[in-house]
Design a protein around this motif. Structure first.
Motif, PDB file in Angstrom:
ATOM      1  N   UNK A 273       2.027  -4.411   3.538  1.00  0.00           N
ATOM      2  CA  UNK A 273       3.271  -3.669   3.749  1.00  0.00           C
ATOM      3  C   UNK A 273       3.069  -2.250   3.237  1.00  0.00           C
ATOM      4  N   UNK A 274       3.297  -1.305   4.118  1.00  0.00           N
ATOM      5  CA  UNK A 274       3.266   0.104   3.722  1.00  0.00           C
ATOM      6  C   UNK A 274       4.660   0.532   3.310  1.00  0.00           C
ATOM      7  N   UNK A 275       4.756   1.146   2.157  1.00  0.00           N
ATOM      8  CA  UNK A 275       6.047   1.687   1.727  1.00  0.00           C
ATOM      9  C   UNK A 275       5.812   2.730   0.645  1.00  0.00           C
ATOM     10  N   UNK A 276       6.837   3.486   0.330  1.00  0.00           N
ATOM     11  CA  UNK A 276       6.927   4.379  -0.823  1.00  0.00           C
ATOM     12  C   UNK A 276       6.058   5.635  -0.749  1.00  0.00           C
ATOM     13  N   UNK A 277       5.134   5.719   0.203  1.00  0.00           N
ATOM     14  CA  UNK A 277       4.198   6.845   0.201  1.00  0.00           C
ATOM     15  C   UNK A 277       4.870   8.167   0.570  1.00  0.00           C
ATOM     16  N   UNK A 278       6.121   8.116   1.059  1.00  0.00           N
ATOM     17  CA  UNK A 278       6.791   9.350   1.503  1.00  0.00           C
ATOM     18  C   UNK A 278       7.513  10.064   0.369  1.00  0.00           C
ATOM     19  N   UNK A 279       7.442   9.498  -0.835  1.00  0.00           N
ATOM     20  CA  UNK A 279       8.085  10.157  -1.993  1.00  0.00           C
ATOM     21  C   UNK A 279       7.115  10.219  -3.168  1.00  0.00           C
TER      22      UNK A 279
ATOM     23  N   UNK B   1      -6.050  14.526   6.208  1.00  0.00           N
ATOM     24  CA  UNK B   1      -5.981  13.089   6.430  1.00  0.00           C
ATOM     25  C   UNK B   1      -7.355  12.574   6.839  1.00  0.00           C
ATOM     26  N   UNK B   2      -7.768  11.457   6.273  1.00  0.00           N
ATOM     27  CA  UNK B   2      -9.068  10.882   6.636  1.00  0.00           C
ATOM     28  C   UNK B   2      -8.925   9.828   7.735  1.00  0.00           C
ATOM     29  N   UNK B   3      -7.692   9.476   8.053  1.00  0.00           N
ATOM     30  CA  UNK B   3      -7.419   8.582   9.179  1.00  0.00           C
ATOM     31  C   UNK B   3      -6.065   8.997   9.734  1.00  0.00           C
ATOM     32  N   UNK B   4      -5.927   8.982  11.059  1.00  0.00           N
ATOM     33  CA  UNK B   4      -4.673   9.452  11.667  1.00  0.00           C
ATOM     34  C   UNK B   4      -4.629   9.101  13.150  1.00  0.00           C
ATOM     35  N   UNK B   5      -3.462   9.261  13.703  1.00  0.00           N
ATOM     36  CA  UNK B   5      -3.189   9.164  15.144  1.00  0.00           C
ATOM     37  C   UNK B   5      -3.397   7.785  15.737  1.00  0.00           C
ATOM     38  N   UNK B   6      -4.635   7.316  15.743  1.00  0.00           N
ATOM     39  CA  UNK B   6      -4.941   6.052  16.411  1.00  0.00           C
ATOM     40  C   UNK B   6      -5.224   4.927  15.426  1.00  0.00           C
ATOM     41  N   UNK B   7      -5.094   5.204  14.135  1.00  0.00           N
ATOM     42  CA  UNK B   7      -5.374   4.209  13.109  1.00  0.00           C
ATOM     43  C   UNK B   7      -4.680   4.664  11.826  1.00  0.00           C
ATOM     44  N   UNK B   8      -4.606   3.790  10.868  1.00  0.00           N
ATOM     45  CA  UNK B   8      -4.000   4.135   9.576  1.00  0.00           C
ATOM     46  C   UNK B   8      -4.750   3.401   8.479  1.00  0.00           C
ATOM     47  N   UNK B   9      -4.517   3.842   7.234  1.00  0.00           N
ATOM     48  CA  UNK B   9      -5.135   3.151   6.093  1.00  0.00           C
ATOM     49  C   UNK B   9      -4.707   1.681   6.082  1.00  0.00           C
ATOM     50  N   UNK B  10      -3.444   1.442   6.443  1.00  0.00           N
ATOM     51  CA  UNK B  10      -2.943   0.059   6.383  1.00  0.00           C
ATOM     52  C   UNK B  10      -3.528  -0.832   7.451  1.00  0.00           C
ATOM     53  N   UNK B  11      -3.762  -0.284   8.616  1.00  0.00           N
ATOM     54  CA  UNK B  11      -4.430  -1.091   9.644  1.00  0.00           C
ATOM     55  C   UNK B  11      -5.857  -1.402   9.197  1.00  0.00           C
ATOM     56  N   UNK B  12      -6.487  -0.435   8.531  1.00  0.00           N
ATOM     57  CA  UNK B  12      -7.835  -0.687   7.998  1.00  0.00           C
ATOM     58  C   UNK B  12      -7.797  -1.808   6.961  1.00  0.00           C
TER      59      UNK B  12
ATOM     60  N   UNK C  29       0.857  -1.192   0.000  1.00  0.00           N
ATOM     61  CA  UNK C  29       0.000   0.000   0.000  1.00  0.00           C
ATOM     62  C   UNK C  29       0.887   1.233   0.000  1.00  0.00           C
ATOM     63  N   UNK C  30       0.666   2.107  -0.967  1.00  0.00           N
ATOM     64  CA  UNK C  30       1.474   3.337  -1.068  1.00  0.00           C
ATOM     65  C   UNK C  30       0.628   4.582  -0.778  1.00  0.00           C
ATOM     66  N   UNK C  31      -0.584   4.370  -0.277  1.00  0.00           N
ATOM     67  CA  UNK C  31      -1.564   5.470  -0.233  1.00  0.00           C
ATOM     68  C   UNK C  31      -1.196   6.560   0.773  1.00  0.00           C
ATOM     69  N   UNK C  32      -1.517   7.769   0.367  1.00  0.00           N
ATOM     70  CA  UNK C  32      -1.620   8.901   1.277  1.00  0.00           C
ATOM     71  C   UNK C  32      -3.118   9.043   1.535  1.00  0.00           C
ATOM     72  N   UNK C  33      -3.586   8.778   2.742  1.00  0.00           N
ATOM     73  CA  UNK C  33      -5.036   8.766   2.969  1.00  0.00           C
ATOM     74  C   UNK C  33      -5.611  10.178   3.135  1.00  0.00           C
TER      75      UNK C  33
END
Ligand SMILES: NC(=O)c1ccc[n+]([C@@H]2O[C@H](COP(=O)([O-])OP(=O)(O)OC[C@H]3O[C@@H](n4cnc5c(N)ncnc54)[C@H](OP(=O)(O)O)[C@@H]3O)[C@@H](O)[C@H]2O)c1
Length: 145
Positions: A50-56, A28-39, A13-17
């Motif tokens: 696996x979350x990766x690549x979303x920071x570039x 952000x539509x999800x933050x702090x206590x949850x993430x798109x990847x946990x969803x 998952x490379x998403x910026x939610x």
């Protein structure tokens, strides 16, 4: 794709939610206590998220040499083998092995997702997408724990 087709497979998952469209003020539509990847992991418990690549930017994702010098990319996920598989893929994109930082389990995706607002701010201030995070540290520096 269906849960049965994702079962056992690494799922990158490379998403910026973010809400809204590019160019708009976005939140952000999800933050702090949850993430798109946990969803995603909750929705597809047998996938190995696996979350990766979303920071570039997408261009840097697959051609890290666009940014000079040593700079970093992150992986987050619950499954060590899936993270190794994804790290191998990253090296095929051109990421150096020692530039790939394993942040830990899938909850660490929260941090890289919450970088999204700063990513967009920096792109505007620098007027380019060809930049990245470079972690620099002091050898034998102050211990965290
Ligand atoms: N571009 C970057 O540099 C960059 C950087 C970091 C992270 N990301 C992340 O990478 C992902 C893709 O970015 P992008 O720039 O390629 O975005 P994009 O050009 O807007 O493409 C998004 C794609 O998702 C599809 N889509 C949207 N909602 C959907 C839905 N409900 N069901 C099925 N498909 C749907 C769209 O299909 P339609 O065209 O049919 O609407 C489109 O093909 C995003 O999550 C973004 O946050 C991108």
């Amino acid at each position: 794709m269906g849960a049965e087709n994702l079962a056992g497979k690494p799922l990158i998952d490379i998403a910026l939610p973010l809400d809204g469209a590019p160019g708009e003020q976005r939140s952000l539509v999800v933050a702090n206590t949850d993430s798109r990847d946990e969803q995603i992991q909750r929705a597809f418990p047998d996938a190995r998220v696996v979350k990766t690549l979303n920071t570039v930017h997408v261009d840097v994702m697959v051609d890290p040499a666009r940014v000079p010098g040593q700079h970093n990319i992150f992986v987050s996920g619950n499954d060590p083998e899936a993270k190794r598989t994804v790290s191998t893929l990253l090296t095929e994109f051109g990421w150096q092995s020692d530039a790939i930082l394993d942040l830990g389990d899938i909850r660490t995706a929260r941090g890289v997702e919450m970088y999204a607002p700063l990513l967009f701010t920096l792109a505007g201030v620098l007027d380019t997408w060809d930049f990245n995070i470079a972690i620099v540290q002091r050898q034998r520096g102050l211990k965290f724990s």
